[in-house]
Scaffold this motif. Structure first.
Motif, PDB file in Angstrom:
ATOM      1  N   SER A 161      13.996  48.395 -65.663  1.00  0.00           N
ATOM      2  CA  SER A 161      12.779  49.053 -65.185  1.00  0.00           C
ATOM      3  C   SER A 161      12.210  49.921 -66.307  1.00  0.00           C
ATOM      4  CB  SER A 161      13.102  49.915 -63.965  1.00  0.00           C
ATOM      5  OG  SER A 161      14.060  50.897 -64.309  1.00  0.00           O
ATOM      6  N   PRO A 162      10.921  50.272 -66.220  1.00  0.00           N
ATOM      7  CA  PRO A 162      10.291  51.047 -67.290  1.00  0.00           C
ATOM      8  C   PRO A 162      10.963  52.394 -67.567  1.00  0.00           C
ATOM      9  CG  PRO A 162       8.634  50.165 -65.797  1.00  0.00           C
ATOM     10  CD  PRO A 162       9.968  49.897 -65.167  1.00  0.00           C
ATOM     11  N   HIS A 163      11.365  53.112 -66.518  1.00  0.00           N
ATOM     12  CA  HIS A 163      11.894  54.459 -66.736  1.00  0.00           C
ATOM     13  C   HIS A 163      13.319  54.471 -67.279  1.00  0.00           C
ATOM     14  CE1 HIS A 163      13.242  53.549 -62.604  1.00  0.00           C
ATOM     15  NE2 HIS A 163      14.228  54.384 -62.840  1.00  0.00           N
ATOM     16  N   ARG A 186       7.683  41.935 -71.412  1.00  0.00           N
ATOM     17  CA  ARG A 186       7.203  42.666 -70.248  1.00  0.00           C
ATOM     18  C   ARG A 186       5.934  42.008 -69.719  1.00  0.00           C
ATOM     19  NH1 ARG A 186       3.033  46.374 -70.445  1.00  0.00           N
ATOM     20  NH2 ARG A 186       1.964  46.485 -72.456  1.00  0.00           N
ATOM     21  N   GLU A 187       5.669  42.218 -68.429  1.00  0.00           N
ATOM     22  CA  GLU A 187       4.457  41.702 -67.786  1.00  0.00           C
ATOM     23  C   GLU A 187       4.280  40.197 -68.011  1.00  0.00           C
ATOM     24  OE1 GLU A 187       1.740  44.438 -66.145  1.00  0.00           O
ATOM     25  OE2 GLU A 187       3.857  44.117 -65.700  1.00  0.00           O
ATOM     26  N   THR A 211       3.150  52.391 -74.442  1.00  0.00           N
ATOM     27  CA  THR A 211       3.220  52.563 -72.992  1.00  0.00           C
ATOM     28  C   THR A 211       4.355  51.745 -72.394  1.00  0.00           C
ATOM     29  OG1 THR A 211       0.838  52.906 -72.906  1.00  0.00           O
ATOM     30  CG2 THR A 211       1.934  52.349 -70.837  1.00  0.00           C
ATOM     31  N   LEU A 212       5.136  52.383 -71.533  1.00  0.00           N
ATOM     32  CA  LEU A 212       6.206  51.700 -70.816  1.00  0.00           C
ATOM     33  C   LEU A 212       5.690  51.348 -69.422  1.00  0.00           C
ATOM     34  CD1 LEU A 212       9.288  53.876 -71.826  1.00  0.00           C
ATOM     35  CD2 LEU A 212       8.695  51.608 -72.676  1.00  0.00           C
ATOM     36  N   LYS A 213       5.284  50.121 -69.240  1.00  0.00           N
ATOM     37  CA  LYS A 213       4.726  49.704 -67.961  1.00  0.00           C
ATOM     38  C   LYS A 213       5.109  48.261 -67.693  1.00  0.00           C
ATOM     39  CE  LYS A 213       0.375  49.525 -65.369  1.00  0.00           C
ATOM     40  NZ  LYS A 213      -1.100  49.734 -65.428  1.00  0.00           N
ATOM     41  N   GLY A 214       5.414  47.947 -66.425  1.00  0.00           N
ATOM     42  CA  GLY A 214       5.730  46.577 -66.042  1.00  0.00           C
ATOM     43  C   GLY A 214       7.219  46.358 -65.857  1.00  0.00           C
ATOM     44  N   GLU A 215       7.577  45.118 -65.580  1.00  0.00           N
ATOM     45  CA  GLU A 215       8.985  44.733 -65.457  1.00  0.00           C
ATOM     46  C   GLU A 215       9.443  44.159 -66.797  1.00  0.00           C
ATOM     47  OE1 GLU A 215      10.842  45.359 -62.805  1.00  0.00           O
ATOM     48  OE2 GLU A 215       9.099  46.315 -61.902  1.00  0.00           O
TER      49      GLU A 215
END
Length: 224
Positions: A161-163, A186-187, A211-215
């Motif tokens: 996961s992103p976090h 990712r994405e 940016t940390l976004k997505g799976e």
């Protein structure tokens, strides 16, 4: 005659990735089981699929499986979908399949989308032999799993996961070395799809500044 349990893969992002057969099975099924009915509703609506939809997730699958077996024994066909990808791959489904097979009822899994395959093929790392690890334990058993893979010679595949991505990359550097080759996707199949390749140290530096976004799917080269 008894009904059949169908495991139906759904797109991991791009709706064009669903198969004609998957759409037909979903339209013909008597009941659809969805990991999250709210997530699946737009997909079903997009393809004009109007069926009874029940939630089937990790919190109710043990209790619900006996009722699903009853549906099958009554001759109803049941289709299981997850939020994205192939059911039972880091998603609910294994327990239900096992219970259905225990009752000697038919199960059929359709081929289709799953995130780790394009990530592996796209990574540039050896794909003839690999081990799929999915999500690492969050706390208990995490260090044990990481240590057990120190001597692994096959390409290793993880979901994250992103976090937790940066923490996981730091741990990979600790156990496998900063110069170990890796790939992070990712994405996948979406508009902002991205794959970053390089050493674990280089990849960590990239995501520290972006940016940390997505799976995320992480592929790590095995030990030489």
């Amino acid at each position: 005659m008894s009904g059949k349990l169908y495991l139906v893969p759904t797109p991991i992002g791009n709706l064009e990735d669903i198969t004609f057969r998957a759409i037909r099975i979903l339209k013909e099924a008597d009941v659809i089981l969805a990991e999250d009915t709210r997530t699946s509703a737009p997909l079903l609506k997009h393809f004009g699929i109007e069926k009874r939809v029940f939630a089937h997730h990790q919190h109710n699958e043990h209790k619900a499986s006996s009722e699903i077996v009853r549906f099958l024994k009554e001759g109803q066909n049941v289709a299981l979908i997850s939020d994205a990808g192939t059911p039972a791959i880091s998603d609910p489904g294994f327990f239900l399949v096992r219970e259905v097979l225990k009752n000697e009822l038919p199960v059929e899994c359709l081929p289709g989308a799953t995130a780790f395959v394009p990530a592996l093929v796209n990574s540039g790392l050896p794909s003839d032999r690999f081990t799929f690890e999915g999500f690492l334990p969050v706390k208990k058993g995490r260090q044990t799993r990481l240590k057990a893979l120190v001597e692994e010679e096959r390409t290793m595949i993880f979901y994250e996961s992103p976090h937790r991505l940066l923490k996981t990359l730091e741990e990979f550097i600790q156990y496998y070395g900063e110069d170990r080759q890796a790939s992070v996707s990712r994405e996948l199949t979406k508009v902002f799809e991205e794959t970053v390749r390089g050493t674990l140290s280089e990849i960590k530096n990239h995501f520290e500044n972006n940016t940390l976004k997505g799976e995320f799917v992480i592929c790590v080269a095995g030990r030489e």
